[in-house]
Motif scaffolding. Structure first.
Motif, short mmCIF file in Angstrom:
data_model
loop_
_atom_site.label_atom_id
_atom_site.label_comp_id
_atom_site.label_asym_id
_atom_site.label_seq_id
_atom_site.Cartn_x
_atom_site.Cartn_y
_atom_site.Cartn_z
N SER A 1 -1.80 35.89 44.34
CA SER A 1 -2.27 34.99 43.16
C SER A 1 -1.15 34.50 42.51
O SER A 1 0.10 35.02 42.60
CB SER A 1 -2.98 35.95 42.02
OG SER A 1 -2.19 37.20 41.83
N GLY A 2 -1.01 33.44 41.73
CA GLY A 2 -0.28 32.82 40.79
C GLY A 2 0.35 31.29 41.29
O GLY A 2 0.91 30.86 40.70
N ILE B 1 12.30 39.70 43.02
CA ILE B 1 11.25 40.52 43.70
C ILE B 1 11.25 41.93 42.98
O ILE B 1 12.33 42.67 42.89
CB ILE B 1 11.21 40.46 45.31
CG1 ILE B 1 10.09 41.10 45.98
CG2 ILE B 1 12.62 41.25 45.57
CD1 ILE B 1 10.13 40.86 47.38
N SER B 2 9.99 42.51 42.94
CA SER B 2 9.73 43.81 42.33
C SER B 2 8.26 44.33 42.89
O SER B 2 7.52 43.50 43.64
CB SER B 2 9.71 43.93 40.94
OG SER B 2 8.81 42.97 40.31
N TYR C 1 5.68 41.62 43.42
CA TYR C 1 5.56 40.63 42.64
C TYR C 1 6.98 39.63 43.17
O TYR C 1 8.02 40.20 43.56
CB TYR C 1 5.71 40.90 41.24
CG TYR C 1 4.85 41.93 40.82
CD1 TYR C 1 5.05 43.06 40.60
CD2 TYR C 1 3.69 41.36 40.02
CE1 TYR C 1 4.13 44.13 40.38
CE2 TYR C 1 2.63 42.26 39.65
CZ TYR C 1 2.78 43.70 39.71
OH TYR C 1 1.93 44.62 39.23
N LEU C 2 6.81 38.39 42.65
CA LEU C 2 7.91 37.43 42.85
C LEU C 2 8.13 36.53 41.62
O LEU C 2 6.99 35.75 41.14
CB LEU C 2 7.85 36.61 43.91
CG LEU C 2 9.05 35.42 44.49
CD1 LEU C 2 10.21 36.44 44.75
CD2 LEU C 2 8.69 34.76 45.42
N GLN C 3 9.14 36.67 40.59
CA GLN C 3 9.40 35.99 39.46
C GLN C 3 10.26 34.95 39.87
O GLN C 3 11.39 35.22 40.63
CB GLN C 3 10.01 36.76 38.41
CG GLN C 3 10.45 35.88 37.10
CD GLN C 3 9.21 35.35 36.66
OE1 GLN C 3 7.99 36.06 36.27
NE2 GLN C 3 9.24 34.08 36.11
N GLY D 1 11.46 24.85 35.71
CA GLY D 1 10.45 25.81 35.29
C GLY D 1 10.62 27.03 36.06
O GLY D 1 11.19 27.31 36.87
N SER D 2 9.37 27.90 35.52
CA SER D 2 9.14 29.19 36.16
C SER D 2 7.88 29.48 36.76
O SER D 2 6.77 28.67 36.26
CB SER D 2 9.38 30.34 34.93
OG SER D 2 11.11 30.16 34.86
N LEU D 3 7.70 30.49 37.55
CA LEU D 3 6.39 30.86 38.06
C LEU D 3 6.34 32.04 38.48
O LEU D 3 7.55 32.44 39.22
CB LEU D 3 6.07 29.75 39.36
CG LEU D 3 4.60 29.71 39.60
CD1 LEU D 3 3.65 29.45 38.74
CD2 LEU D 3 4.28 28.68 40.67
N SER D 4 5.25 32.93 38.48
CA SER D 4 5.20 34.30 39.11
C SER D 4 4.25 34.28 39.83
O SER D 4 2.97 34.14 39.60
CB SER D 4 4.86 35.25 37.62
OG SER D 4 4.98 36.48 38.05
N LEU D 5 4.34 34.93 40.94
CA LEU D 5 3.60 35.33 42.17
C LEU D 5 3.34 36.75 42.04
O LEU D 5 4.03 37.59 41.86
CB LEU D 5 3.94 34.62 43.43
CG LEU D 5 4.09 33.14 43.56
CD1 LEU D 5 4.56 33.02 45.00
CD2 LEU D 5 2.96 32.45 43.02
N SER D 6 2.08 37.22 42.71
CA SER D 6 1.74 38.62 42.87
C SER D 6 0.98 38.91 44.13
O SER D 6 -0.08 37.78 44.66
CB SER D 6 1.00 39.14 41.70
OG SER D 6 -0.40 38.62 41.35
#
Length: 126
Positions: A7-8, A72-73, A82-84, A19-24
């Protein structure tokens, strides 16, 4: 079976450069434990490439192209990675896939299997 649900990205994965985007990505199913988790991407017309990986102990590895911009976390209790992504560039445009090496029961005992998510589109406009 095991599923990885990302998702994300997708329709919400359009962002301007800088810009920024976060994936999970959440893993579910018959899971004993998960070893390495990671993110890969496939830019248009190119092969899939490594973005970042994280071990169950939290050690990380990044592609040179994203070092210092992506983080990554993971949450082992939630089987989620997660990927910020910060300071995004147009060349980060790709389909992003999560990856997990999952230990699960099989007819031969506990074995490791590699799973991929379905992929999510990230588009960075200039």
């Amino acid at each position: 079976q095991v599923q990885l649900v990302e998702s994300g990205g997708g329709g919400g994965g359009l962002v301007q450069a800088g810009g920024s985007l976060s994936l999970s990505c959440a893993a579910s199913g018959s899971i004993f434990s998960i070893n390495d988790m990671g993110w890969y991407r496939q830019p248009p017309g190119k092969q899939r490439e490594l973005v970042a990986t994280v071990t169950s102990g939290g050690s990380t590895n990044y592609a040179d192209s994203v070092k210092g911009r992506f983080t990554i976390s993971r949450d082992n209790a939630k089987n989620t990675v997660y990927l910020q992504m910060n300071s995004l560039k147009p060349e980060d445009t790709a389909v992003y896939y999560c990856s997990a090496y999952v230990l699960r029961n099989s007819d031969y005992g506990v074995r490791e299997y590699h799973y991929w998510g379905q992929g999510t589109q990230v588009t960075v406009s200039s």
